[in-house]
Scaffold this motif. Structure first.
Motif, short mmCIF file in Angstrom:
data_model
loop_
_atom_site.label_atom_id
_atom_site.label_comp_id
_atom_site.label_asym_id
_atom_site.label_seq_id
_atom_site.Cartn_x
_atom_site.Cartn_y
_atom_site.Cartn_z
N ARG A 122 0.82 -1.22 0.00
CA ARG A 122 0.00 0.00 0.00
C ARG A 122 0.85 1.26 0.00
O ARG A 122 0.40 2.33 0.38
N ALA B 63 -6.97 -12.86 7.72
CA ALA B 63 -7.28 -12.39 6.36
C ALA B 63 -8.29 -11.25 6.39
O ALA B 63 -8.47 -10.55 5.40
N PRO C 266 -5.54 -6.84 5.85
CA PRO C 266 -5.81 -5.79 4.85
C PRO C 266 -6.42 -4.54 5.48
O PRO C 266 -6.10 -3.43 5.07
N ARG C 267 -7.28 -4.73 6.49
CA ARG C 267 -7.93 -3.56 7.10
C ARG C 267 -6.91 -2.63 7.75
O ARG C 267 -6.98 -1.41 7.61
N ASP D 157 -4.98 -0.74 5.07
CA ASP D 157 -5.76 0.38 4.50
C ASP D 157 -5.86 1.54 5.49
O ASP D 157 -5.76 2.71 5.11
N ARG E 93 -0.45 0.43 -7.81
CA ARG E 93 -1.29 -0.15 -8.86
C ARG E 93 -0.36 -0.50 -9.99
O ARG E 93 0.58 0.23 -10.28
N ARG E 94 -0.62 -1.59 -10.64
CA ARG E 94 0.27 -1.95 -11.74
C ARG E 94 -0.01 -1.01 -12.90
O ARG E 94 -1.07 -0.45 -13.03
N TYR F 41 -17.05 -12.98 2.37
CA TYR F 41 -15.88 -12.29 1.79
C TYR F 41 -16.31 -11.36 0.66
O TYR F 41 -15.77 -10.26 0.50
N SER G 241 -17.64 -8.19 2.16
CA SER G 241 -16.55 -7.35 2.66
C SER G 241 -15.84 -6.68 1.49
O SER G 241 -15.46 -5.51 1.56
N HIS H 134 -10.40 0.63 -1.69
CA HIS H 134 -9.32 -0.24 -1.21
C HIS H 134 -9.20 -1.45 -2.14
O HIS H 134 -9.67 -2.55 -1.85
N HIS H 135 -8.54 -1.25 -3.27
CA HIS H 135 -8.55 -2.26 -4.32
C HIS H 135 -7.73 -3.50 -3.97
O HIS H 135 -8.10 -4.61 -4.33
N LEU H 136 -6.60 -3.31 -3.29
CA LEU H 136 -5.79 -4.48 -2.93
C LEU H 136 -6.56 -5.39 -1.98
O LEU H 136 -6.52 -6.61 -2.08
N THR H 137 -7.23 -4.76 -1.05
CA THR H 137 -8.03 -5.53 -0.09
C THR H 137 -9.16 -6.26 -0.81
O THR H 137 -9.41 -7.44 -0.56
N GLN I 285 -7.86 -9.35 -2.58
CA GLN I 285 -7.60 -10.48 -1.69
C GLN I 285 -8.91 -11.16 -1.28
O GLN I 285 -9.01 -12.40 -1.29
N TRP I 286 -9.92 -10.38 -0.94
CA TRP I 286 -11.17 -10.96 -0.47
C TRP I 286 -11.97 -11.58 -1.61
O TRP I 286 -12.65 -12.60 -1.42
N LYS J 49 -10.43 -14.88 -2.26
CA LYS J 49 -10.88 -15.78 -1.20
C LYS J 49 -12.31 -16.25 -1.47
O LYS J 49 -12.63 -17.43 -1.32
N ILE K 268 -10.59 -8.79 -11.37
CA ILE K 268 -9.64 -8.64 -12.48
C ILE K 268 -8.95 -7.27 -12.52
O ILE K 268 -7.73 -7.20 -12.68
N PRO K 269 -9.69 -6.15 -12.36
CA PRO K 269 -8.98 -4.86 -12.45
C PRO K 269 -7.89 -4.69 -11.39
O PRO K 269 -6.99 -3.88 -11.57
N ALA K 270 -7.99 -5.44 -10.30
CA ALA K 270 -7.02 -5.28 -9.21
C ALA K 270 -5.98 -6.39 -9.17
O ALA K 270 -5.14 -6.41 -8.28
N LEU K 271 -6.00 -7.32 -10.12
CA LEU K 271 -5.03 -8.42 -10.07
C LEU K 271 -3.61 -7.91 -10.28
O LEU K 271 -3.39 -6.87 -10.87
N GLU K 272 -2.65 -8.71 -9.78
CA GLU K 272 -1.26 -8.28 -9.83
C GLU K 272 -0.76 -8.13 -11.26
O GLU K 272 0.01 -7.23 -11.57
#
Lengths: 386, 386
Positions: free
Chosen positions: A193, A365, A369-370, A373, A385-386, B78, B81, B90-93, B96-97, B100, B134-138
């Protein structure tokens, strides 16, 4: 045709079942640690390989030496595999296996107190293994030391690959965590982050467990670390946060209270406001406390706990505070967590899990992340962001 | 003071113990799947939350509907959340969720065959949840479809962020894996080592399980996919590899044998050379086969298996082959794996685990990096270094 690898279990197959599974005795004995092992990057296969053939003691209780040797063996196997990967130029593979090795070695020693020299030897092996992974880690990582009262405190500085200066989070160990294992995993949440991180061992932490006692005035250690951090051109000195886990949650919050101009946000994961309940904590954690504070018995430890290990006389925290706590915590009771909320004077938030125990480990999990953030918002960090 | 989250378990705490733990009945019933659940990114806490209160049936056997509902519930939690995280930016979070959630949903349905419409509904929920991630994938990820005999085969193309064209690996599902879950995890090993990947569902795979039968001439499907891949400017058409897991190992190797000019390397993870042993496979996997090939009974399934589902008449493989197999595999016996080694005419390597069963799941952390490195060497890929 070339055979690349052979299951090392082959050599012991005379004594063990033909196929591998976890004995139910191991499930009963160690289930409480499974959340933490998996959080640290170990697989169910690692647990199965390390603990297969485990037998409960007829006397009850667990054999920590047996546990130690099993995990160290698996760690050494990973280290050997990693050496071959490095020799072949497979750096990503070596990173993964060296981090696995460090985690195995750490869990070998983390609750093993009966043989202090062996515990220390294994702990230092963890550090050496981790050092070999540094060139291959995902984020640029520097080793350095902080001079503190004649000690050289070992530390890692990790940062996003983007140009700095970055906000930076100090991560503070609990009694039995390792900067190379638990703190490293927590740190990923900040790094991803857009925050740099600093992981370090103060006296009584990590490499110094059993060597130097933990200091009741831990804020003094953090003051020295902060001074060094201000000289780091990759760090924005006006955007420094702190995070601590378990007893490190107490230490981090204490440090934040004593350094109101330097520390702009604090995450307290399962820390305690005081240790007045010391004598009612379970024997394993009391052993941990005595070992870390180098006290010979519960009488001396409980006196220190009552007199010095609390925030009763600390200045009230003014930086934003996030507390995360399990309401069924029987190490650091939830009531103590609520005292943080009454004591702090700044913005404060609480994530409480009604049915969770110490560190709410079933919800890693959810809260990792919380808190990442939350800290990013408080320090104005920009997530990658990539 | 703001409370950020509350443990959803609170509402059911009247029926359940005060603190959360995994019943030993759940350990006995589901231990065989724990390696796969953790490999797919689920924590021990997820397993504990999903399976707490589990009771073994007095009749023996397991209640797959109960299992389905438990995992889907956790997946939906998940997802909820993740929606809040997305709304907060919070795109990374959220990534991950959502991953999951997809894993929870997939494992809800992966072995549940008694209610085909519900199985399919849950499977399509997995796809929708993954799409939101998908928009937040690595790695940059594109959804697309491959037109094949009136079907639109769903596919994902993922690539390193560095400029292409890249070598590319096709990943082939087994009977009960999902491109959004298992293939996604396997794909990270290729992506991190500088290869693009293509994940897709042919007829009888993933979204088409129970909808369209799997084709004995699976190489025909792969031929169409390869044609589309050659038109992708991010792919070097001279450096395409293939990977398959479990029954997908058979399918991948078969496709590689029939497309010798296009496929330059093949990883066969626990596939079988033939299915002559079909009737001796355990009932659950036989159900899986019948469901996927849409055969009403074992008689028809075993006839198809004997007559069509083998490499007896396939051209011998000339591309480099890496086989990974557990010597105690009682689904696809090790003897069958050895037939690959005798049949193939090109370079071939074997990773054999003497005490492992199907897919050698205790050794995910050993062989996933190994097959990534092996493929990188065969396709001349350059691993990412920061």
């Amino acid at each position: 045709m070339q055979t690349l690898a052979k299951d090392p279990g082959q050599s012991v197959s005379n004594e063990l079942p033909l196929t591998r599974s976890l004995p139910v005795e191991a499930f009963h004995a160690w289930e409480a640690f499974f959340t933490r092992l998996v959080f640290a990057g170990l697989d169910w296969g690692d647990i199965t390989i390390a603990l297969e053939g485990f037998q409960a003691r007829s006397t009850g209780g667990v054999d920590w030496r047996d546990w130690h040797d099993r995990w160290l063996k698996l760690g050494q196997d990973y280290e050997q595999s990693a050496e071959k990967a490095l020799a072949a130029g497979h750096h990503l593979t070596a990173r993964q296996w060296l981090l696995k090795a460090a985690a195995c070695g750490h869990f070998a020693e983390f609750m093993y107190f009966d043989n202090a020299p062996l515990k220390h030897e294994t702990r230092m092996w963890v550090t050496r293994v981790f050092h070999r992974a540094i060139p291959a880690l995902e984020y640029p990582t520097e080793r350095f030391t902080v001079a503190y009262k004649g000690l050289s405190l070992p530390a890692y500085f990790m940062r996003p690959a983007t140009p700095g200066p970055h906000p930076c989070v100090l991560l503070v160990n609990g009694l039995d965590s390792a900067k190379e294992v638990e703190l490293y995993v927590f740190a990923q949440s900040f790094l991803a982050r857009g925050m740099a991180v600093m992981l370090f061992d103060g006296p009584g932490q990590g490499e110094f467990i059993g060597v130097e006692p933990l200091r009741p005035d831990f804020e003094d250690v953090v003051g020295t670390v902060l001074q060094q951090l201000r000289g780091n051109s990759n760090v924005d000195p006006n955007r420094i946060g702190i995070f601590g886990v378990s007893y490190g949650g107490y230490l981090a919050t204490r440090a934040a209270a004593f350094h109101p101009r330097d520390i702009k946000a604090c995450v307290n994961l399962a820390g305690t406001f005081d240790l007045d309940n010391y004598l009612s904590i379970n024997p394993r954690v009391r052993t941990d406390f005595r070992f870390v504070f180098k006290k010979p018995n519960d009488e001396e430890m409980s006196r220190l706990a009552r007199e010095r290990l609390n925030l009763n006389d600390a200045p009230a925290l003014t930086a934003p505070l996030l507390c995360i706590h399990g309401e069924q915590d029987n190490v650091f009771p939830y009531a103590s967590c609520k005292r943080f909320m009454d004591w702090a004077r700044g913005e404060r938030e609480l994530i409480a899990y009604p049915r969770e125990r110490h560190v709410s480990t079933n919800y890693f999990a959810d809260f990792i992340p919380r808190f990442g953030d939350w800290m990013a918002v408080k320090l104005g960090a920009v997530p990658q962001r990539r």
